[in-house]
Design an enzyme around this catalytic site. Structure first.
Site, PDB file in Angstrom:
ATOM      1  N   GLY A   1       2.965   5.043   9.384  1.00 56.14           N
ATOM      2  CA  GLY A   1       4.375   5.358   9.142  1.00 56.14           C
ATOM      3  C   GLY A   1       5.283   4.211   9.523  1.00 56.14           C
ATOM      4  O   GLY A   1       6.432   4.165   9.100  1.00 56.14           O
TER       5      GLY A   1
ATOM      6  N   ASP B   1      -0.384  -7.690   1.330  1.00 57.55           N
ATOM      7  CA  ASP B   1       0.206  -6.359   1.457  1.00 57.55           C
ATOM      8  C   ASP B   1       1.718  -6.486   1.624  1.00 57.55           C
ATOM      9  O   ASP B   1       2.257  -6.361   2.730  1.00 57.55           O
ATOM     10  CB  ASP B   1      -0.419  -5.620   2.658  1.00 57.55           C
ATOM     11  CG  ASP B   1      -0.080  -4.147   2.657  1.00 57.55           C
ATOM     12  OD1 ASP B   1      -0.389  -3.470   3.658  1.00 57.55           O
ATOM     13  OD2 ASP B   1       0.522  -3.665   1.671  1.00 57.55           O
TER      14      ASP B   1
ATOM     15  N   SER C   1       4.254   1.086   8.861  1.00 57.79           N
ATOM     16  CA  SER C   1       3.884   0.048   7.881  1.00 57.79           C
ATOM     17  C   SER C   1       5.068  -0.310   7.000  1.00 57.79           C
ATOM     18  O   SER C   1       5.861   0.558   6.648  1.00 57.79           O
ATOM     19  CB  SER C   1       2.755   0.561   7.004  1.00 57.79           C
ATOM     20  OG  SER C   1       1.690   0.920   7.843  1.00 57.79           O
ATOM     21  N   GLY C   2       5.159  -1.584   6.687  1.00 53.64           N
ATOM     22  CA  GLY C   2       6.269  -2.044   5.846  1.00 53.64           C
ATOM     23  C   GLY C   2       7.439  -2.542   6.659  1.00 53.64           C
ATOM     24  O   GLY C   2       8.278  -3.295   6.152  1.00 53.64           O
TER      25      GLY C   2
ATOM     26  N   HIS D   1       0.817  -1.221   0.000  1.00 47.08           N
ATOM     27  CA  HIS D   1       0.000   0.000   0.000  1.00 47.08           C
ATOM     28  C   HIS D   1       0.846   1.264   0.000  1.00 47.08           C
ATOM     29  O   HIS D   1       0.429   2.323  -0.441  1.00 47.08           O
ATOM     30  CB  HIS D   1      -0.898   0.022   1.238  1.00 47.08           C
ATOM     31  CG  HIS D   1      -2.065  -0.894   1.127  1.00 47.08           C
ATOM     32  ND1 HIS D   1      -2.921  -0.897   0.051  1.00 47.08           N
ATOM     33  CD2 HIS D   1      -2.524  -1.850   1.946  1.00 47.08           C
ATOM     34  CE1 HIS D   1      -3.849  -1.817   0.223  1.00 47.08           C
ATOM     35  NE2 HIS D   1      -3.631  -2.400   1.368  1.00 47.08           N
TER      36      HIS D   1
END
Ligand code: QJS
Length: 232
Positions: free
Chosen positions: A182, A90, A184-185, A41
């Protein structure tokens, strides 16, 4: 990161800041000298002219550090089944435009390849430059927090996600301590191995009724191997 604390500088040398037009957008982590893993995303809504870069070796986003290096990106590989309507698949692979220079502050993180679910209660950790308060405070320096895994059967109960959690996802408790926008990932690290990726849907953070949802990396080993093998 909510409810956490500043990380020891450069003790998580795999951490990456995925940046667009010079601003932190999401977390990520180094797989090897050419590849970084993050969440799909984070880059799907990018304007065509936007420049994605990967910052490695950083503790502070703003201060000069001899270990910091900003890498250009050769190619982005979001999972083909990811889409912005949901958080399924994701996962994103980022190919750097040049080989990352490894150092004590820049090192890859192994990821889980075995399909067995990690046990509920296992204490894992997540780190990032995501917001540290509900007001949206953005930290300059890397933050971290320890989180217990929540068994998927518990996480799928009606009071939590009512069967929305697939076997390609991992849940972690979110009472006060949680990943947030922030982060995420970034990787969910358990016993020194990346088990999950902080999903990047806009989710409430820090509410125990909505545990953190992480993409289960082991569920994507075949896709990861195929992308890493295919690209130049
Ligand atoms: O973190 C996320 O979950 C997430 N999901 C997304 C989807 C599209 C997208 F274009 C961005 C994101 C994004 N990141 C953010 O909003 C980052 C920009 C905000 C931020 C938070 C803390 C510190 C610096 C900057």
């Amino acid at each position: 990161i909510l409810g956490g604390r500043e990380a020891e500088p450069h003790l998580r040398p795999y951490m990456a800041s995925i940046q667009v037009d010079g601003r932190h957008l999401c977390g990520g982590f180094l797989l090897n000298e050419w590849w970084v893993m993050s969440a799909a995303h984070c880059v799907e809504e990018m304007s065509p002219g936007a420049t994605v870069q990967v910052l490695l070796g950083a503790h502070s986003l703003s201060q000069p550090e001899t270990s910091k290096h900003l890498y250009e990106v050769r190619n982005l590989f979001p999972h083909p089944d990811s889409n912005h309507d949901n958080i399924h698949h994701d996962i994103l692979l980022i190919q750097l435009a040049e080989k990352a220079t490894l150092s004590s502050a820049v090192q890859p993180l192994p990821y889980q390849r075995g399909a067995r679910d990690i046990a509920g209660g296992t204490l894992c950790s997540v780190a990032g430059w995501g917001i540290t308060s509900h007001a949206g405070r953005k930290p300059d320096r890397l933050q971290q927090v320890e989180l217990p895994i929540m068994d998927r059967t518990v996480c799928n109960q009606r009071i939590y996600y009512d069967n929305d959690i697939t076997d390609k996802m991992i849940c972690a408790e979110s009472r006060k301590k949680d990943a947030c926008r922030g982060d995420s990932g970034g990787p969910l690290v358990c016993n020194g191995v990346a088990e999950g990726i902080v999903t990047s849907g806009s989710r409430v953070c820090g509410n125990w009724k909505k545990p953190g949802i992480y993409t289960k990396i082991a569920s994507y080993v075949d896709w990861i191997d195929s992308v890493l093998a295919s690209a130049s």
